[in-house]
Design a protein around this motif. Structure first.
Motif, short mmCIF file in Angstrom:
data_model
loop_
_atom_site.label_atom_id
_atom_site.label_comp_id
_atom_site.label_asym_id
_atom_site.label_seq_id
_atom_site.Cartn_x
_atom_site.Cartn_y
_atom_site.Cartn_z
N GLY A 195 0.79 -1.21 0.00
CA GLY A 195 0.00 0.00 0.00
C GLY A 195 0.83 1.27 0.00
O GLY A 195 2.01 1.26 -0.34
N ALA A 196 0.19 2.36 0.38
CA ALA A 196 0.85 3.66 0.41
C ALA A 196 0.15 4.55 1.42
O ALA A 196 -1.04 4.40 1.68
N THR A 197 0.92 5.47 1.98
CA THR A 197 0.36 6.48 2.88
C THR A 197 0.24 7.79 2.12
O THR A 197 1.23 8.29 1.57
N VAL A 198 -0.97 8.33 2.07
CA VAL A 198 -1.23 9.59 1.38
C VAL A 198 -1.52 10.65 2.43
O VAL A 198 -2.50 10.55 3.17
N THR A 199 -0.66 11.65 2.51
CA THR A 199 -0.81 12.72 3.49
C THR A 199 -1.33 13.97 2.80
O THR A 199 -0.81 14.38 1.76
N PHE A 200 -2.36 14.58 3.38
CA PHE A 200 -3.00 15.76 2.80
C PHE A 200 -2.63 17.01 3.59
O PHE A 200 -2.43 16.97 4.80
N MET A 201 -2.59 18.13 2.87
CA MET A 201 -2.34 19.41 3.51
C MET A 201 -3.58 19.84 4.28
O MET A 201 -4.70 19.45 3.96
N THR A 202 -3.36 20.66 5.29
CA THR A 202 -4.46 21.20 6.08
C THR A 202 -5.06 22.40 5.37
O THR A 202 -4.34 23.29 4.91
N GLU A 203 -6.38 22.41 5.24
CA GLU A 203 -7.06 23.51 4.57
C GLU A 203 -7.31 24.64 5.56
O GLU A 203 -8.01 24.47 6.57
N ASP A 204 -6.73 25.81 5.27
CA ASP A 204 -6.85 26.94 6.19
C ASP A 204 -7.95 27.92 5.79
O ASP A 204 -8.34 28.77 6.58
N GLY A 205 -8.44 27.81 4.56
CA GLY A 205 -9.44 28.76 4.08
C GLY A 205 -10.84 28.41 4.54
O GLY A 205 -11.08 27.43 5.24
N VAL A 206 -11.79 29.25 4.12
CA VAL A 206 -13.20 29.04 4.41
C VAL A 206 -13.78 28.13 3.34
O VAL A 206 -13.62 28.39 2.14
N CYS A 207 -14.45 27.05 3.77
CA CYS A 207 -14.99 26.08 2.84
C CYS A 207 -16.51 26.12 2.85
O CYS A 207 -17.12 26.32 3.90
N THR A 208 -17.12 25.93 1.70
CA THR A 208 -18.58 25.84 1.64
C THR A 208 -19.04 24.57 2.34
O THR A 208 -18.29 23.60 2.50
N MET A 209 -20.29 24.54 2.73
CA MET A 209 -20.82 23.42 3.51
C MET A 209 -21.49 22.35 2.66
O MET A 209 -22.23 21.52 3.18
N ASP A 210 -21.24 22.36 1.36
CA ASP A 210 -21.82 21.33 0.51
C ASP A 210 -21.04 20.02 0.63
O ASP A 210 -19.98 19.97 1.26
N MET A 211 -21.60 18.96 0.07
CA MET A 211 -20.97 17.63 0.11
C MET A 211 -20.97 17.07 -1.31
O MET A 211 -22.02 16.73 -1.85
N VAL A 212 -19.78 17.01 -1.91
CA VAL A 212 -19.67 16.54 -3.29
C VAL A 212 -18.55 15.52 -3.40
O VAL A 212 -17.63 15.48 -2.57
#
Length: 266
Positions: A195-212
């Protein structure tokens, strides 16, 4: 011991265009998924596929699919129409609309882009699929093997769980769910046995509340051309088909995506 992936094709810092999923289960607050790609700046010595190369992958336990095309990373095609005749699925992809209605400017890079769609009702994910995909002036047939482990019913509601599927020997599409304005940005990918480990950056901005649904293209075990011959041979065969070596599990870290995902064979 983990080793960094020598080629990472993942979500870029540029927001990719929203995709319209035809036949996909409605998600809370929004029905428009996002997809992402990055310019191929890896310096790979291997020539990239032509712009008319098209691949496919299973997602969401067989309820959804991804069509992977090559082209500008800032102009990801959207799924316009999906129909099925038995196990033959016809998909048309079109250019994404611009926000102001004007013609969208596209970068001149060549990158893999994932366009996500809902599998039409009546298709059996456990049996082989033939996709007929049209992108602009190009139409191509793409075969996707059925998988007996897939238990999702096309046309049924999603469970909003992350999923991933192989689109070629060393490439996979990762599907996650969340805000359309804050797509996942991959910080690093480290491969290990199985397998593999996928590391994501932390989102600092304002995000909309939708789910897509949001698609991220990842590649594993590809040669970036940096090998100068000093290798002792201990990693010979590292370019073998990852999906043929048994279960391949992605460990997701950060970005509110922590968990594990097995990559679906197709």
């Amino acid at each position: 011991m983990t080793t960094p992936s020598r080629l990472v094709l993942a979500a870029s810092t540029l927001f990719a265009a929203a995709l319209l999923v035809t036949g996909c289960a409605t998600s809370p607050g929004s029905s428009t998924p996002t997809s992402s790609a990055t310019p191929d700046d890896s310096g790979s010595a291997t020539a990239p596929p032509a712009e008319d190369d098209i691949e496919a992958a299973w997602l969401d336990d067989g309820r959804m699919f991804a069509i992977v095309t090559w082209g500008s990373s800032t102009c990801v095609p959207i799924v316009d129409e999906v129909t099925a005749d038995g196990q033959k699925v016809t998909v048309s992809l079109v250019d994404p609309p611009s926000s102001d209605g004007a013609e969208q400017a596209c970068t001149a890079d060549l990158a893999p882009r994932a366009s996500v769609g809902g599998m039409p009702e009546g298709v059996d994910p456990t049996k082989d699929i033939e996709f007929v995909v049209t992108v602009g002036d190009v139409t191509d047939d793409v075969d996707l093997d059925g998988n007996s482990a897939l238990t999702g019913t096309p046309g049924s509601s999603t469970e909003y769980a992350p999923s991933a599927g192989w689109f070629d020997d060393d490439g996979a599409v990762l599907l996650t769910w969340g805000s359309s304005t804050c797509p996942p940005i991959v910080e690093s990918v480290e491969e290990q046995q199985g397998g593999a480990t996928v590391t994501f950056m932390t989102e600092d901005g304002v995000c909309t509340m939708d789910m897509v649904p949001r698609a991220t293209v990842l590649a594993f075990g590809s040669d970036d051309g940096s090998d100068d011959g000093s290798d002792d041979g201990s990693d010979d065969g590292s370019d073998d088909d990852d999906q043929d070596d048994g279960e391949f599990v992605l460990t997701l870290v950060g970005g509110n995506l922590d968990g594990t995902v097995s990559v679906i064979k197709g």
